[in-house]
Design a protein around this motif. Sequence first.
Motif, PDB file in Angstrom:
ATOM      1  N   ASP A  68       0.829  -1.217   0.000  1.00 53.99           N
ATOM      2  CA  ASP A  68       0.000   0.000   0.000  1.00 53.99           C
ATOM      3  C   ASP A  68       0.862   1.266   0.000  1.00 53.99           C
ATOM      4  O   ASP A  68       0.507   2.274  -0.611  1.00 53.99           O
ATOM      5  CB  ASP A  68      -0.993  -0.002   1.177  1.00 53.99           C
ATOM      6  CG  ASP A  68      -0.301  -0.082   2.533  1.00 53.99           C
ATOM      7  OD1 ASP A  68       0.785  -0.699   2.615  1.00 53.99           O
ATOM      8  OD2 ASP A  68      -0.842   0.461   3.508  1.00 53.99           O
TER       9      ASP A  68
ATOM     10  N   ALA B  38       2.017   1.685  -3.599  1.00 54.80           N
ATOM     11  CA  ALA B  38       0.912   2.142  -4.448  1.00 54.80           C
ATOM     12  C   ALA B  38       0.682   3.644  -4.250  1.00 54.80           C
ATOM     13  O   ALA B  38       0.478   4.384  -5.213  1.00 54.80           O
ATOM     14  CB  ALA B  38      -0.353   1.350  -4.138  1.00 54.80           C
TER      15      ALA B  38
ATOM     16  N   SER C  21      -0.543  -1.331  -9.283  1.00 49.80           N
ATOM     17  CA  SER C  21      -1.301  -2.318  -8.488  1.00 49.80           C
ATOM     18  C   SER C  21      -1.339  -3.675  -9.187  1.00 49.80           C
ATOM     19  O   SER C  21      -1.238  -4.713  -8.545  1.00 49.80           O
ATOM     20  CB  SER C  21      -2.728  -1.835  -8.247  1.00 49.80           C
ATOM     21  OG  SER C  21      -2.683  -0.617  -7.545  1.00 49.80           O
TER      22      SER C  21
END
Length: 196
Positions: free
Chosen positions: A47, A50, A146
Amino acid sequence: MTLSSLQLDILQELINIGVGRAAGMLNQMVNTHIQLQVPVLRVLAPDQLAKLYATRPNSVFSAVQLAFTGEFAGISALIFPPESAAKLINVVLGNGAMPGADGSMRTATLQEVGNIVLNGVMGSIANILGEPLRYSPPDYLEADISSIIGQGDGMILVASTQFSMKDHLIDGEVLIIFSLTSFDSLLTSIDALAAG
C-alpha cells in the motif's frame, strides 16, 4: 516492518553487486558502455508503494516480471515509465530500427534487458546468501503499479536506478516482491551472513 541498519546495508550491497553484474552483461549485449547508477533502496509495504506511485504523472508502466522460488519466493520486476522504455528500445535496437520495429520486437528487447537485470540482481542475492533459486521465464506486461505488484501482504524491495548509455539517462526500478514469510527467510539469511 523495520530493518536494522546492518540488514539494510547488506541488502543494499547485494543489490549493488547484482546491478554491477547486470551492467557488465548488458554492455556485452548492446556493445556500448552502459552504466547503471547505484540504486537507492527502500523497503515498503504494497500500500505504501501504491501511494508513492499514485503521485506520478503516468500510471502505466512497461514491466518485465521474473517469478522465483526457493528458500524465499516471490516476483522480481524491472519497471520503466513509457518514455524510458521507448528510449531503452531506441538505444538497444539503434535509432534507425524504431519505425519498423514491431510490437513483438519491442517486447522481446525489453524482456531480454529485464531478464539480464533481474537475473543479475536475484542471482547475486541467491549466490551470496547460499540459497539457490529457481526462475520462471520472464513475462512482459504494460500495467498500473497495483496490477504489477498484486494484492499481497508482503514486503517489497524497491531499488530505483538509472541506466546511462549513449548520452541517454533511462529511469527504471527493480521491485522484488516477497510474501511476509519469504521476507522473514531473507532476513534470517542476511543475519546469518552478518554473523558468519
